[in-house]
Design a protein around this motif. Sequence first.
Motif, PDB file in Angstrom:
ATOM      1  N   ARG B  24       0.924  -1.179   0.048  1.00 24.81           N
ATOM      2  CA  ARG B  24       0.068  -0.040  -0.079  1.00 24.81           C
ATOM      3  C   ARG B  24       0.846   1.453  -0.167  1.00 24.81           C
ATOM      4  O   ARG B  24       0.548   2.414  -0.006  1.00 24.81           O
ATOM      5  N   GLY B  25       2.025   1.159   0.169  1.00 24.51           N
ATOM      6  CA  GLY B  25       2.954   2.453   0.179  1.00 24.51           C
ATOM      7  C   GLY B  25       3.076   3.047   1.207  1.00 24.51           C
ATOM      8  O   GLY B  25       2.621   2.565   2.358  1.00 24.51           O
ATOM      9  N   PHE B  26       3.534   4.315   1.315  1.00 20.25           N
ATOM     10  CA  PHE B  26       3.837   5.189   2.334  1.00 20.25           C
ATOM     11  C   PHE B  26       2.483   5.732   2.508  1.00 20.25           C
ATOM     12  O   PHE B  26       1.513   5.894   1.967  1.00 20.25           O
ATOM     13  N   SER B  27       2.327   6.035   3.863  1.00 14.49           N
ATOM     14  CA  SER B  27       1.086   6.721   4.429  1.00 14.49           C
ATOM     15  C   SER B  27       1.302   8.040   5.197  1.00 14.49           C
ATOM     16  O   SER B  27       2.512   8.271   5.666  1.00 14.49           O
ATOM     17  N   LEU B  28       0.126   8.782   5.267  1.00 12.50           N
ATOM     18  CA  LEU B  28       0.214  10.244   6.066  1.00 12.50           C
ATOM     19  C   LEU B  28      -0.890  10.104   6.936  1.00 12.50           C
ATOM     20  O   LEU B  28      -1.935   9.596   6.608  1.00 12.50           O
ATOM     21  N   GLY B  29      -0.724  10.311   8.313  1.00 22.54           N
ATOM     22  CA  GLY B  29      -1.602  10.126   9.359  1.00 22.54           C
ATOM     23  C   GLY B  29      -1.873  11.372  10.062  1.00 22.54           C
ATOM     24  O   GLY B  29      -0.858  12.076  10.166  1.00 22.54           O
ATOM     25  N   LEU B  30      -2.961  11.460  10.502  1.00 29.37           N
ATOM     26  CA  LEU B  30      -3.367  12.651  11.210  1.00 29.37           C
ATOM     27  C   LEU B  30      -4.053  12.068  12.820  1.00 29.37           C
ATOM     28  O   LEU B  30      -5.208  11.290  12.365  1.00 29.37           O
ATOM     29  N   SER B  31      -3.452  12.224  13.753  1.00 24.89           N
ATOM     30  CA  SER B  31      -4.043  11.798  15.049  1.00 24.89           C
ATOM     31  C   SER B  31      -4.427  12.883  15.865  1.00 24.89           C
ATOM     32  O   SER B  31      -4.072  13.874  16.005  1.00 24.89           O
ATOM     33  N   GLY B  32      -5.604  12.539  16.708  1.00 25.76           N
ATOM     34  CA  GLY B  32      -6.126  13.217  17.650  1.00 25.76           C
ATOM     35  C   GLY B  32      -6.604  12.260  18.988  1.00 25.76           C
ATOM     36  O   GLY B  32      -7.258  11.212  18.649  1.00 25.76           O
ATOM     37  N   GLY B  33      -6.378  12.613  19.998  1.00 24.36           N
ATOM     38  CA  GLY B  33      -6.768  11.837  21.173  1.00 24.36           C
ATOM     39  C   GLY B  33      -6.745  12.574  22.431  1.00 24.36           C
ATOM     40  O   GLY B  33      -6.211  13.618  22.378  1.00 24.36           O
ATOM     41  N   ALA B  34      -7.024  11.840  23.603  1.00 21.28           N
ATOM     42  CA  ALA B  34      -7.235  12.002  24.741  1.00 21.28           C
ATOM     43  C   ALA B  34      -6.732  11.210  25.790  1.00 21.28           C
ATOM     44  O   ALA B  34      -6.866   9.870  25.285  1.00 21.28           O
ATOM     45  N   GLY B  35      -6.217  11.468  26.811  1.00 16.61           N
ATOM     46  CA  GLY B  35      -5.621  10.421  27.948  1.00 16.61           C
ATOM     47  C   GLY B  35      -5.220  11.009  29.230  1.00 16.61           C
ATOM     48  O   GLY B  35      -5.620  11.903  29.394  1.00 16.61           O
ATOM     49  N   SER B  57       1.693  12.028  11.084  1.00 15.23           N
ATOM     50  CA  SER B  57       2.760  10.952  10.802  1.00 15.23           C
ATOM     51  C   SER B  57       2.876  10.565   9.664  1.00 15.23           C
ATOM     52  O   SER B  57       2.021  10.769   8.869  1.00 15.23           O
ATOM     53  N   THR B  58       3.983  10.045   9.615  1.00 17.92           N
ATOM     54  CA  THR B  58       4.271   9.209   8.039  1.00 17.92           C
ATOM     55  C   THR B  58       5.002   7.900   8.093  1.00 17.92           C
ATOM     56  O   THR B  58       5.476   7.935   9.166  1.00 17.92           O
ATOM     57  N   GLU B  59       4.431   6.957   7.551  1.00 20.59           N
ATOM     58  CA  GLU B  59       5.206   5.738   7.626  1.00 20.59           C
ATOM     59  C   GLU B  59       5.530   5.126   6.118  1.00 20.59           C
ATOM     60  O   GLU B  59       4.498   5.388   5.296  1.00 20.59           O
ATOM     61  N   ILE B  60       6.686   4.362   6.249  1.00 19.95           N
ATOM     62  CA  ILE B  60       7.028   3.767   4.791  1.00 19.95           C
ATOM     63  C   ILE B  60       7.167   2.432   5.143  1.00 19.95           C
ATOM     64  O   ILE B  60       7.845   1.943   6.098  1.00 19.95           O
ATOM     65  N   PRO B  61       6.541   1.553   4.203  1.00 18.98           N
ATOM     66  CA  PRO B  61       6.667   0.107   4.587  1.00 18.98           C
ATOM     67  C   PRO B  61       8.020  -0.379   3.868  1.00 18.98           C
ATOM     68  O   PRO B  61       8.730   0.346   2.937  1.00 18.98           O
ATOM     69  N   LEU B  62       8.527  -1.357   4.726  1.00 18.89           N
ATOM     70  CA  LEU B  62       9.772  -1.899   4.131  1.00 18.89           C
ATOM     71  C   LEU B  62       9.418  -3.244   3.874  1.00 18.89           C
ATOM     72  O   LEU B  62       8.952  -4.062   4.682  1.00 18.89           O
ATOM     73  N   PHE B  67       5.445  -4.440   7.924  1.00 22.24           N
ATOM     74  CA  PHE B  67       6.595  -3.836   8.623  1.00 22.24           C
ATOM     75  C   PHE B  67       6.849  -2.656   8.008  1.00 22.24           C
ATOM     76  O   PHE B  67       7.042  -2.110   6.815  1.00 22.24           O
ATOM     77  N   HIS B  68       6.878  -1.539   9.016  1.00 21.28           N
ATOM     78  CA  HIS B  68       6.917   0.040   8.542  1.00 21.28           C
ATOM     79  C   HIS B  68       7.885   0.722   9.491  1.00 21.28           C
ATOM     80  O   HIS B  68       8.075   0.314  10.690  1.00 21.28           O
ATOM     81  N   ILE B  69       8.387   1.643   8.771  1.00 29.71           N
ATOM     82  CA  ILE B  69       9.104   2.553   9.946  1.00 29.71           C
ATOM     83  C   ILE B  69       8.560   4.110   9.615  1.00 29.71           C
ATOM     84  O   ILE B  69       7.882   4.145   8.662  1.00 29.71           O
ATOM     85  N   GLY B  70       8.559   4.860  10.573  1.00 28.55           N
ATOM     86  CA  GLY B  70       7.569   6.068  10.511  1.00 28.55           C
ATOM     87  C   GLY B  70       8.364   7.017  11.317  1.00 28.55           C
ATOM     88  O   GLY B  70       9.495   7.027  12.124  1.00 28.55           O
ATOM     89  N   SER B  71       7.820   8.344  11.204  1.00 29.55           N
ATOM     90  CA  SER B  71       8.118   9.647  11.816  1.00 29.55           C
ATOM     91  C   SER B  71       6.998  10.219  12.333  1.00 29.55           C
ATOM     92  O   SER B  71       5.817  10.142  11.590  1.00 29.55           O
ATOM     93  N   ARG B  72       6.989  10.964  13.311  1.00 31.55           N
ATOM     94  CA  ARG B  72       5.933  12.034  13.810  1.00 31.55           C
ATOM     95  C   ARG B  72       6.257  13.375  14.388  1.00 31.55           C
ATOM     96  O   ARG B  72       7.391  13.281  14.915  1.00 31.55           O
TER      97      ARG B  72
END
Lengths: 329, 198
Positions: B24-35, B57-62, B67-72
Amino acid sequence: MKKKTVFRTIAVVFSVLLPLILTVSCTLNINLPKSYAMVYGISKYIDSYNEGVYPNLTYSDDDAVSVSSMLEAKGYTVITRTDSAASKEQFLADVDTINSEIRPGDLFLFYYSGHGAQSRDLEPSSKGVEPPDRDSDDEWIFLYGSIAVSGSGLTIDESRTFDDDELGKALKTIKTSRKVVIIDSCNSGGFIGNTLEIDRVPQNFTGKINILNAGVLKEAVTLYADYSKNNSAPPDISPSNALVISASGESEVTYESSSLGHGLLTYFFLDTPKDADLNKDGYVTVLESFAYVQAAINVNWNTYYLNTDYALSPHISGGAVDFVLFPAN
Amino acid sequence: MHKKNIYLFSIFVILSAPVFSENRGFSLGLSGGAGISLTKDSRFAVKLQPGIDYHFSTEIPLFSDDFHIGSRIGYMHWLNSSLSKGILYRGYSSVYFGLSVSFRRRIPFKLFRTGISIGGRLIGEASINEYDYTYLDYFYPSAGIEAFAEFIPEFAPFISFIAVIPFIYNFRPDLQYSSSSPFSIRLKLYPVVLWRKL
């Protein structure tokens, strides 16, 4: 049925449990500890001079009396010392008195109004691991008896003053872990001994806050890396020893005002029971008091003195902990 | 300059490789939450601090979609703890940057033909923080794990919804214990899948 159970569980977690946690953590039914205060204010350093005649001040004794009244009204047990009663010997005796009554969970507050000063630390190495580049200066408060007239000038008896490190050591002997220090004097920001935090309010404030740039980030990372070393013998008054609110930065003077009848910090601090409950939870904390006083000085004083040497800003200790000072009015 | 071009070319290859493959290739993510955050100074009792978390965040499949590596990069704000017994932990804001590795497995699920992926993620973060009402800034690193479940809707397979339950331990030298768990919902976009669709 299983699917319904899963969705119900999720719904319970997000709609019931989370608000419950938030509510519990905001519960207002608190048990305040007993509170003790030593309130010192010195206007008359030289008995033969009138108040307001240098080096005497005009309102520091009034500051102390007003702060005492306010704290007593809030349930504090207060020892008040003004002018000739506010000596270093008396301070040490009062600490013994407090220690005979105070319990480990009680709150202790030391308030001081009077002269303060800064001098170059001549022997930074004498203070163990104190990093000379971070705290190469000593700041002082002048208790009664430390300033004398000699001929046409003044002499200072250092043994009757408190410097920042010495006051920190004296406070450590007080047998509670909840201590607050409020210093309404020049250069009082130098009593704050943060070992982890960078204060972006300059110690010589002219109206501008330092921006959060790469330099601040680098310094913050360095402080993190050196935390153990710096905190093994922290300079000044560390946040784990006492929370300090200072009237000014370590390179600033502060003022008393005839129109206010008090020192700047004290005048606005006296309003904190009715105005400083910023989150409206019914209690005023050390941080709320500071935030209120800082904002009040910005609006009522700094507005007229931006970009001049008259501008000043209170400072506060870092650290994750805050204490309730008193219930709001 | 030569080295920079090699790096840029490598990134291009990694990002574009999925276009010509099955994943599915790389992804771009937007997260919101509470805790909640748990805080304990050595002198005082542990207390809860409620808070919120937003991050991009962004993730890239390896090698595969598993299996992904990502940054945020993100923002958190933790409120004051309770005032009980006259002490509280100060509220503060954080801006953080993090790196992550994640592993996931797709499992069949009757509700969705596309199935659900469940997985775990290891995270390392660095944050700059500021106490409320002050300009006092401080740094600390954090490390943590996340468990997550990813739902890919059939009508729009180029997006996904992810429920995340994290546990982050903060390496704060001034505290005896500090951890945070901002439960979050993440919306992810898979640009490569969208490109294939178009």
